[in-house]
Motif scaffolding. Structure first.
Motif, PDB file in Angstrom:
ATOM      1  N   UNK A  25      40.424  37.677  46.648  1.00  0.00           N
ATOM      2  CA  UNK A  25      39.085  37.257  45.973  1.00  0.00           C
ATOM      3  C   UNK A  25      38.597  35.260  45.885  1.00  0.00           C
ATOM      4  N   UNK A  26      40.467  34.915  46.526  1.00  0.00           N
ATOM      5  CA  UNK A  26      40.134  32.920  46.226  1.00  0.00           C
ATOM      6  C   UNK A  26      39.837  33.176  48.199  1.00  0.00           C
ATOM      7  N   UNK A  27      39.709  34.092  49.075  1.00  0.00           N
ATOM      8  CA  UNK A  27      38.698  34.102  50.087  1.00  0.00           C
ATOM      9  C   UNK A  27      38.100  34.200  49.856  1.00  0.00           C
ATOM     10  N   UNK A  28      36.973  35.245  49.387  1.00  0.00           N
ATOM     11  CA  UNK A  28      36.222  34.898  49.181  1.00  0.00           C
ATOM     12  C   UNK A  28      35.376  33.464  48.244  1.00  0.00           C
ATOM     13  N   UNK A  29      35.778  32.936  47.404  1.00  0.00           N
ATOM     14  CA  UNK A  29      35.380  32.054  47.371  1.00  0.00           C
ATOM     15  C   UNK A  29      35.506  30.486  48.148  1.00  0.00           C
ATOM     16  N   UNK A 146      33.713  37.607  42.957  1.00  0.00           N
ATOM     17  CA  UNK A 146      34.691  37.740  43.400  1.00  0.00           C
ATOM     18  C   UNK A 146      36.086  38.590  43.649  1.00  0.00           C
ATOM     19  N   UNK A 147      36.437  39.094  42.733  1.00  0.00           N
ATOM     20  CA  UNK A 147      37.584  39.533  42.101  1.00  0.00           C
ATOM     21  C   UNK A 147      37.408  41.317  42.050  1.00  0.00           C
ATOM     22  N   UNK A 148      36.049  41.759  42.032  1.00  0.00           N
ATOM     23  CA  UNK A 148      35.239  42.748  41.889  1.00  0.00           C
ATOM     24  C   UNK A 148      34.955  43.360  43.775  1.00  0.00           C
ATOM     25  N   UNK A 149      34.426  41.904  44.567  1.00  0.00           N
ATOM     26  CA  UNK A 149      34.399  41.952  45.902  1.00  0.00           C
ATOM     27  C   UNK A 149      35.695  42.408  46.308  1.00  0.00           C
ATOM     28  N   UNK A 150      36.592  41.674  45.808  1.00  0.00           N
ATOM     29  CA  UNK A 150      37.924  41.657  47.007  1.00  0.00           C
ATOM     30  C   UNK A 150      38.175  43.343  46.739  1.00  0.00           C
ATOM     31  N   UNK A 151      37.875  44.060  45.651  1.00  0.00           N
ATOM     32  CA  UNK A 151      38.302  45.173  45.129  1.00  0.00           C
ATOM     33  C   UNK A 151      38.389  45.541  46.397  1.00  0.00           C
ATOM     34  N   UNK A 152      36.677  45.583  46.751  1.00  0.00           N
ATOM     35  CA  UNK A 152      36.089  46.629  47.974  1.00  0.00           C
ATOM     36  C   UNK A 152      37.468  46.619  49.202  1.00  0.00           C
ATOM     37  N   UNK A 153      37.510  45.475  49.479  1.00  0.00           N
ATOM     38  CA  UNK A 153      37.912  45.043  50.447  1.00  0.00           C
ATOM     39  C   UNK A 153      40.097  46.128  50.076  1.00  0.00           C
ATOM     40  N   UNK A 154      40.691  46.150  49.117  1.00  0.00           N
ATOM     41  CA  UNK A 154      41.935  45.945  49.124  1.00  0.00           C
ATOM     42  C   UNK A 154      41.639  47.445  48.805  1.00  0.00           C
ATOM     43  N   UNK A 155      41.023  48.077  48.186  1.00  0.00           N
ATOM     44  CA  UNK A 155      41.290  49.910  47.727  1.00  0.00           C
ATOM     45  C   UNK A 155      40.128  50.074  48.532  1.00  0.00           C
ATOM     46  N   UNK A 156      41.277  51.792  49.127  1.00  0.00           N
ATOM     47  CA  UNK A 156      40.427  52.226  50.277  1.00  0.00           C
ATOM     48  C   UNK A 156      38.984  52.942  49.466  1.00  0.00           C
ATOM     49  N   UNK A 157      38.012  53.046  50.630  1.00  0.00           N
ATOM     50  CA  UNK A 157      36.925  53.817  50.409  1.00  0.00           C
ATOM     51  C   UNK A 157      36.881  55.220  49.263  1.00  0.00           C
ATOM     52  N   UNK A 158      37.640  55.173  49.708  1.00  0.00           N
ATOM     53  CA  UNK A 158      37.345  56.657  48.523  1.00  0.00           C
ATOM     54  C   UNK A 158      37.987  56.473  47.476  1.00  0.00           C
ATOM     55  N   UNK A 159      38.339  55.793  47.178  1.00  0.00           N
ATOM     56  CA  UNK A 159      39.001  54.933  45.837  1.00  0.00           C
ATOM     57  C   UNK A 159      37.414  54.156  45.217  1.00  0.00           C
TER      58      UNK A 159
END
Lengths: 180, 358
Positions: A25-29, A146-159
């Protein structure tokens, strides 16, 4: 802004993924970030921790022993890292997993009943996001979006279908701050 | 394409190698390097290269030897105990003058040791490791970005000088995540033509290419040694890399490489906050070592402190450079322990004195 954080608990509580979400999320910002895991035997069932630094400037050392915020999810981690918070810093901890509350009188202490609230959400694994939400209420260094954006990266697609639930947990965590 | 990404050091190195046109990866898993091998196993075959998990580190390095002899861009990666196993093969490759990239993600030793980060393999990296008079170009990154950048540089230097290049890093840099941007890299433009020596088959009656490290006539063996030594002198002249931080007005100098240099940088900031004029010199190429730069700076400071995650290895090269002109102290932690910035600050305070200027 330069925030140095340690997140510590048992393996399986989502310690490393919480830290990774925060770093992403920090990197997103467009901030400078470091995520440094403790790796090795402690990944296989024992205690786990990670250091996260989010900063406006380039970060020199990823090795740090005094933190602006310690996020603590079990008693052994409290015993180990209570003393690692800087004077005037924050201790955010999970109420059910820590028997002995911190005794530091020169730090701000936030007791968050995240495990209990996660049970109410019918998903105990949201505990780490509730804690992360609480931290962001204490230190609003990153936007929830930004956290929600980050979750797209951290969580695999199936989640990815779990992201709305994670958002609910984050916002719940934010509301819990100051209620104890 | 050139977006910022958050990656572990091991992964960034692997991605950079593939972008640099890696044709063959040969390796064997070992913590804390395994993410590199995992990344290769997942990605390399999709992007035109061959991934082989060998049966051991000894097999890995000999596969590198063979494929490099055929003129392919190849590499291996491992961690300390695995790197020890590779020494015989590395000596052969150095003698046979073949380009390849080696990566040692160092963990604490000696012995099977620990899986935590260390810099205890410095001597092995820069003083030989295997048998005989040979050298490797040794590059020491200190960030995830440099793990990527030095991979490109490493492949190009290996091609240019026809020799193995070693990236010497550690478990912490391998495991930690930072943002990284992969620079544009033109494989066609950067790859050297190996057709004059590679064993690619004797077609159209071309002369025979022989790759060997065996020269039974001592006159021939000495000649091969002289060729190598001439190459190393050229490298010492042209490939020294280092970085200086706040050395312009420094009264006292820290010398550290890799992860230790990041920690030492923080110690410099802490010291400056207390009014101590401390600077940092970071060797980037450990061979060739920046002797001259350290000698030059030693004339401007009252003392030097070398910081390592070892019992004190690079400090010997620092002392060679300083040659007794000023005291050179040492602070280190061993066996997977990492020096903390405030510990380094304490050491600085013990040794610090303002430089008396004429």
């Amino acid at each position: 802004m330069n925030e140095e954080i340690i997140i510590a608990g048992f393996g399986g509580q989502g310690v490393l993924s919480m830290g990774m979400t925060l770093a992403y999320a920090g990197m997103v910002e467009d901030k400078e970030v470091i995520w440094m895991p403790s790796y090795g035997p402690e990944m296989r069932g024992g205690t786990a921790n990670c250091i996260v630094v989010v900063s406006d400037d380039k970060v020199s050392s990823p090795i740090i022993n005094k933190f602006d915020t310690t996020i603590i999810l079990n008693q052994p981690s409290m015993d180990k890292f209570e003393s690692a918070v800087k004077p005037g810093g924050n201790i955010v901890y999970e109420a059910n997993n820590v028997m002995n509350p911190p005794t530091r009188d020169d730090a701000k202490v936030f007791k968050i009943p995240a495990a209990e609230e996660a049970k109410k959400l019918n998903n105990p694994r949201t505990m780490n996001m509730i804690i992360l939400g609480a931290f962001l209420a204490v230190k609003p260094i990153i936007e929830i979006s930004s956290i929600l954006e980050a979750l797209k990266k951290v969580l695999p697609k199936r989640h990815h279908h779990l992201i709305p639930l994670n958002e609910k947990a984050l916002r719940l965590g934010m509301e819990l701050v100051g209620k104890d | 394409m050139n977006k910022k990404q958050l990656m572990k050091g091991n992964e960034a190195l692997a991605e950079a190698a593939i972008r640099a046109g890696l044709q063959g990866y040969f390796g064997y898993p070992i913590t804390p390097q395994s993410e590199l091998l995992e990344y290769m196993s997942r990605e390399l075959h999709k992007r035109g290269g061959a991934f082989v998990q060998a049966e051991s580190e000894i097999a890995s390095i000999n596969m590198v030897y063979g494929a490099a002899g055929a003129g392919a861009r190849v590499m291996t990666s491992t961690s300390s105990p695995g790197y020890s196993l590779m020494q015989e093969g590395i000596s052969y490759i150095a003698c046979a003058e073949l380009p390849c990239l080696l990566v040692n993600v160092v963990r604490g030793g000696p012995g099977l040791g620990t899986i935590q980060p260390s810099q205890g393999d410095y001597f092995q990296a820069v003083k030989g490791g295997g048998h005989g008079d040979y050298k490797l170009i040794v590059l020491a990154p200190n960030s995830v970005q440099e793990m990527a950048d030095f991979t490109y540089i490493g492949f190009d230097l290996a091609d240019q000088y026809r020799m193995p290049v070693l990236i010497l890093t550690d478990g912490a840099l391998g495991q930690m995540m930072e943002s990284v941007v992969f620079p544009e890299y033109d494989i066609e433009k950067n790859r050297t033509n190996h057709s004059s020596w590679a064993t690619t088959g004797r077609v159209n009656g071309r002369e025979q290419h022989v790759i060997t490290s065996l020269h039974l006539q001592s006159e021939d063996m000495e000649k091969q040694n002289q060729i190598l030594q001439k190459k190393y002198r050229k490298i010492e002249e042209n490939e020294v890399r280092f970085e200086t931080i706040q050395t312009e007005d420094a009264d006292f100098l820290l010398v550290a490489y890799g992860l230790s240099a990041r920690i030492a940088h923080k110690a410099v900031n802490l010291a400056r906050e207390e009014g101590l004029k401390v600077g940092l010199l970071r060797p980037i190429s450990l061979y060739p070592f920046p002797y001259q730069a350290i000698e030059d700076l030693s004339a401007k400071v009252s003392g030097i402190l070398t910081v390592e995650m070892s019992a004190g290895q690079m400090v010997e090269d620092v002392r060679l450079a300083v040659n007794g002109k000023v005291p050179v102290g040492f602070y280190g932690r061993m066996g997977g322990m990492i020096p903390q910035p405030d510990e380094i600050l304490e050491e600085i305070k013990k040794l610090y004195s303002p430089k008396r200027r004429q």
